[in-house]
Design a protein around this motif. Structure first.
Motif, mmCIF file in Angstrom:
data_model
loop_
_atom_site.group_PDB
_atom_site.id
_atom_site.type_symbol
_atom_site.label_atom_id
_atom_site.label_comp_id
_atom_site.label_asym_id
_atom_site.label_seq_id
_atom_site.Cartn_x
_atom_site.Cartn_y
_atom_site.Cartn_z
ATOM 1 N N LEU A 73 9.731 14.636 25.949
ATOM 2 C CA LEU A 73 9.424 14.946 27.350
ATOM 3 C C LEU A 73 10.336 14.241 28.346
ATOM 4 O O LEU A 73 10.463 14.692 29.482
ATOM 5 C CB LEU A 73 7.961 14.582 27.650
ATOM 6 N N LEU A 74 10.980 13.157 27.941
ATOM 7 C CA LEU A 74 11.814 12.441 28.911
ATOM 8 C C LEU A 74 13.260 12.944 28.933
ATOM 9 O O LEU A 74 14.039 12.581 29.822
ATOM 10 C CB LEU A 74 11.770 10.934 28.667
ATOM 11 N N VAL A 75 13.640 13.767 27.950
ATOM 12 C CA VAL A 75 14.995 14.326 27.947
ATOM 13 C C VAL A 75 15.043 15.513 28.900
ATOM 14 O O VAL A 75 14.424 16.552 28.655
ATOM 15 C CB VAL A 75 15.426 14.760 26.530
ATOM 16 N N ASN A 76 15.778 15.358 29.980
ATOM 17 C CA ASN A 76 15.933 16.424 30.975
ATOM 18 C C ASN A 76 17.085 17.330 30.528
ATOM 19 O O ASN A 76 18.247 17.140 30.895
ATOM 20 C CB ASN A 76 16.229 15.814 32.350
ATOM 21 N N ARG A 77 16.760 18.320 29.707
ATOM 22 C CA ARG A 77 17.786 19.156 29.104
ATOM 23 C C ARG A 77 18.563 19.963 30.143
ATOM 24 O O ARG A 77 19.776 20.175 29.994
ATOM 25 C CB ARG A 77 17.142 20.089 28.072
ATOM 26 N N THR A 78 17.887 20.396 31.179
ATOM 27 C CA THR A 78 18.573 21.163 32.232
ATOM 28 C C THR A 78 19.646 20.309 32.895
ATOM 29 O O THR A 78 20.768 20.770 33.152
ATOM 30 C CB THR A 78 17.559 21.647 33.279
ATOM 31 N N GLU A 79 19.316 19.053 33.174
ATOM 32 C CA GLU A 79 20.293 18.141 33.773
ATOM 33 C C GLU A 79 21.405 17.818 32.784
ATOM 34 O O GLU A 79 22.574 17.678 33.160
ATOM 35 C CB GLU A 79 19.585 16.861 34.237
ATOM 36 N N MET A 80 21.046 17.694 31.530
ATOM 37 C CA MET A 80 22.033 17.426 30.481
ATOM 38 C C MET A 80 23.060 18.556 30.410
ATOM 39 O O MET A 80 24.276 18.320 30.326
ATOM 40 C CB MET A 80 21.303 17.278 29.142
ATOM 41 N N ILE A 81 22.583 19.787 30.472
ATOM 42 C CA ILE A 81 23.480 20.945 30.472
ATOM 43 C C ILE A 81 24.369 20.941 31.713
ATOM 44 O O ILE A 81 25.576 21.190 31.640
ATOM 45 C CB ILE A 81 22.659 22.247 30.391
ATOM 46 N N ARG A 82 23.781 20.623 32.855
ATOM 47 C CA ARG A 82 24.547 20.624 34.112
ATOM 48 C C ARG A 82 25.632 19.554 34.093
ATOM 49 O O ARG A 82 26.768 19.799 34.508
ATOM 50 C CB ARG A 82 23.617 20.386 35.295
ATOM 51 N N GLU A 83 25.310 18.369 33.604
ATOM 52 C CA GLU A 83 26.266 17.264 33.638
ATOM 53 C C GLU A 83 27.347 17.394 32.570
ATOM 54 O O GLU A 83 28.523 17.122 32.841
ATOM 55 C CB GLU A 83 25.527 15.930 33.466
ATOM 56 N N LEU A 84 26.964 17.781 31.355
ATOM 57 C CA LEU A 84 27.936 17.819 30.269
ATOM 58 C C LEU A 84 28.665 19.146 30.185
ATOM 59 O O LEU A 84 29.813 19.207 29.734
ATOM 60 C CB LEU A 84 27.241 17.508 28.940
ATOM 61 N N GLY A 85 28.004 20.225 30.617
ATOM 62 C CA GLY A 85 28.669 21.521 30.729
ATOM 63 C C GLY A 85 29.242 22.038 29.422
ATOM 64 O O GLY A 85 28.623 21.955 28.368
ATOM 65 N N GLU A 86 30.455 22.590 29.510
ATOM 66 C CA GLU A 86 31.186 23.188 28.407
ATOM 67 C C GLU A 86 30.340 24.242 27.709
ATOM 68 O O GLU A 86 29.899 25.193 28.339
ATOM 69 C CB GLU A 86 31.673 22.100 27.437
ATOM 70 N N TYR A 87 30.094 24.099 26.397
ATOM 71 C CA TYR A 87 29.430 25.147 25.631
ATOM 72 C C TYR A 87 27.910 25.076 25.704
ATOM 73 O O TYR A 87 27.223 25.930 25.148
ATOM 74 C CB TYR A 87 29.858 25.059 24.155
ATOM 75 N N ARG A 88 27.346 24.082 26.359
ATOM 76 C CA ARG A 88 25.887 23.908 26.407
ATOM 77 C C ARG A 88 25.292 24.883 27.436
ATOM 78 O O ARG A 88 25.692 24.871 28.591
ATOM 79 C CB ARG A 88 25.560 22.464 26.773
ATOM 80 N N VAL A 89 24.289 25.689 27.013
ATOM 81 C CA VAL A 89 23.806 26.726 27.932
ATOM 82 C C VAL A 89 22.298 26.742 28.146
ATOM 83 O O VAL A 89 21.852 26.981 29.272
ATOM 84 C CB VAL A 89 24.263 28.131 27.489
ATOM 85 N N TYR A 90 21.485 26.524 27.112
ATOM 86 C CA TYR A 90 20.034 26.672 27.267
ATOM 87 C C TYR A 90 19.290 25.519 26.592
ATOM 88 O O TYR A 90 19.700 25.058 25.527
ATOM 89 C CB TYR A 90 19.533 27.979 26.643
ATOM 90 N N PRO A 91 18.170 25.074 27.198
ATOM 91 C CA PRO A 91 17.282 24.154 26.474
ATOM 92 C C PRO A 91 16.737 24.851 25.227
ATOM 93 O O PRO A 91 16.544 26.070 25.204
ATOM 94 C CB PRO A 91 16.157 23.888 27.479
#
Length: 603
Positions: free
Chosen positions: A393-411
């Motif tokens: 619950l503490l991993v903000n996957r949406t923010e992780m995708i936004r910050e790291l970008g590249e091939y990461r697209v969906y939680p």
């Protein structure tokens, strides 16, 4: 030239200007021999060779006490780049990067070399006088290729490579959902699918020229019983009988209604019994199959595949494929990063143009998920389910995708993306995470999170996120060749990696049954036993929806018990030259080389 250039660069670094080119120094033969760790006699020979290659001017000192004069002629960076390019042209990519890393502390040459490599890789047409043009595809990868023995494959890259060299009894076509003939032209089974009979094609030959027989099939399946990596695939195998030179009968001790899926897997590729019985070590070094490509060279530098002109399903359009193994710290700077060029170019001669904006793009959603698997076989705060649920619950996957970008697209919420994946919202809930942490009794212990270089940014992002909640995570980046080492695995509280569901059902079974799999390495034994019971029920049912429900039930338990923390789905994206045809992603998120061809004329 390479050895001489290495001597020249060593001399510049120890006795001359770091840039070189025109600098003149005084030096004795004794100083040169100390620099090169050789005798004065050998130092004289090296000096002579440096002069012959036009790298130095040498004026020997006359008389006792008179020192010699040496003038550096070559500029360091230009020479280092030239030698690295020559090594790459010969396929010696590892040596090229090692030389740059040794003599280019500032990284300027490495940057220029990588730019050159981006033109070197892709499609090239090689022509020689009087001979037809040869179509070559060069691909840079940082993935490990520890084996090409089908019985020992673990990774998706190994499985993909095996598929280019070997064939299976049947082929599963994911588009139509049908099983198609491959080495077997026909097959049949009894009602409960415990007895199978396969009829082999006539005239199929291995790369060394011998015709395939039923004995090769029997040998292949029996050999899998001894495989640590893939013996799980023959867990239900009772007997394999050669009923004739081209007829094989397989008996199972329990029903398996997806047995054809098993047989279409890379691990079930048919191998030549005679070569392995004669010299298994040589077979592992230079494997021989019946597939569309032969292995002509394999080293720590590269894998070279040549089209099998006798292939029974038609010759590949490409003549040669060269897969270059690039160090992880350099691969991300190349076009396409770590697994396949994101710009599949057509190259004429030595140079290649940059990808045009209007080139067609092949996109796909990868058939897997990045995840954290918890190791409950060692002590730690992660044994508390409340702790593991807090991490989820503490991993903000949406923010992780936004910050790291590249091939990461969906939680991610499971192993594979579905049509609903783009619509699902992240479960990020910091307040509930803090409450669960308090319930878990966590008091600040440090947990070790293993990963490989590709996922280091993700692991460190998660470590920072955990630190904001007072959780100490130590990230251990493990070399790919050691990622399955059991001693290393059992020192980690968790492992961050990616699971690829290349074949539905079978790959999910593999998650729980394959010995040494990163997912089941830390699962409690009782969970593994329960999962295998569910798998046997799934294999026995003749209803696909019931089988899917049973397998999804195992995944649901992983999720509910927080034994796995699902993270992200990724996308695949390759821009191709308009002349490149037949390129598309297969089940292993790669492109089948046999299908790629080049349009002869491009405007």
């Amino acid at each position: 030239m390479q050895a001489t250039a290495e001597r020249y660069l060593e001399l510049m670094e120890r006795l001359g200007s770091p840039a070189g080119g025109g600098d003149r120094i005084e030096v004795s033969l004794e100083e040169l021999s100390a620099c090169w760790f050789c005798t004065t006699r050998n130092a004289k020979l090296i000096v002579r060779k440096l002069v012959e290659d036009g790298l130095i001017v040498w004026h020997a000192g006359r008389g006792r006490g008179n020192r010699s004069h040496l003038t550096f002629l070559a500029e360091r960076d230009s020479l280092l780049l030239q030698v690295s390019q020559q090594l790459a042209e010969k396929g010696e990519y590892k040596q090229a990067f090692e030389g740059i890393n040794s003599h280019d502390p500032g990284g300027a040459v490495k940057e220029r070399f990588v730019q050159w490599l981006n033109g070197h890789f892709g499609h090239d047409t090689e022509a020689s006088d009087g001979n037809p043009a040869v179509h070559v595809l060069r691909i840079p990868v940082s993935a490990n290729l520890d084996t090409l023995d089908p019985a020992e494959v673990y990774s998706a890259f190994e499985a993909h490579s095996v598929k280019q060299i070997f064939d299976q009894l049947v082929h599963y076509d994911a588009v139509s959902g049908q099983f198609l003939p491959e080495l077997a032209h026909a097959w049949e089974s009894n009602a409960d699918m415990t007895e199978w009979t396969f009829y082999l094609r006539r005239g199929v030959t291995f790369h060394h020229g011998r015709e395939l027989t039923s004995e090769d099939v029997r040998f292949t399946l029996d050999r899998l019983r001894e495989s640590r990596a893939n013996r799980w695939m023959v867990r239900g195998l009772k007997q394999v009988e050669c009923a004739g030179p081209r007829t094989v009968r397989i008996s199972l001790d329990r029903p398996n209604r997806i047995f054809l899926r098993y047989l279409s897997s890379s691990a079930m590729s048919i191998v030549p019994a005679d070569l392995i019985l004669e010299d298994e070590a040589r077979f592992k070094q230079l494997p021989v199959g019946t597939g569309p490509f032969r292995v002509t060279a394999w080293s720590e530098e590269r894998l070279e595949l040549t089209a099998n002109s006798e292939y029974y399903q038609g010759r590949a359009h490409l003549d040669r494929v060269v897969i270059a193994f690039i160090p992880e710290d350099s691969a991300t700077a190349l076009v396409g990063g770590e697994r396949f060029p994101s710009a599949l170019e057509v190259e004429e001669g030595a140079g290649a143009s940059d990808p045009a904006e209007d080139w067609p793009t092949i996109e796909a959603l990868s058939k897997g998920s990045m995840l954290i698997s918890w190791n409950l076989r060692i002590p730690g705060p992660h044994h508390a389910i409340a702790f593991r649920r807090a991490i989820d619950l503490l991993v903000n996957r949406t923010e992780m995708i936004r910050e790291l970008g590249e091939y990461r697209v969906y939680p991610s919420r499971g192993f594979r993306p579905t049509e609903r994946t783009p619509l699902l919202k992240d479960r990020y809930d910091p307040e509930s995470a803090r409450r669960l942490l308090r319930e878990s009794g966590y008091d600040g212990e440090t947990l070790v999170l293993n990963t490989i270089g590709r996922y280091e940014p993700d692991a460190r992002w998660i470590a920072r996120q955990c630190a904001a909640f007072g959780i100490a995570i130590e990230v251990a980046v493990i070399p790919k060749k050691l990622v399955y080492d059991q001693d290393i695995l059992q020192r980690a509280h968790a492992i961050l990696f990616e699971v690829l569901i290349a074949r539905e059902d079978v790959c999910e079974v593999e998650n729980y049954e394959q010995e040494g799999h990163l997912l089941n390495a830390g699962l409690p034994p009782e969970m593994i036993r329960w999962a295998v019971e569910q798998i046997d029920l799934a294999l026995a049912t003749d209803r696909a929806e019931e089988r899917r429900a049973l397998l999804e039930g195992i995944e649901e338990r992983l999720r509910e018990d927080a034994l796995v923390t699902f993270l992200l789905h990724k996308k695949l994206n390759t821009q191709v030259h308009p002349a490149v045809r037949g390129a598309g992603y297969n089940a292993h998120d790669w492109m089948d080389f046999k299908d790629i061809w080049i349009e002869p004329t491009v405007g």
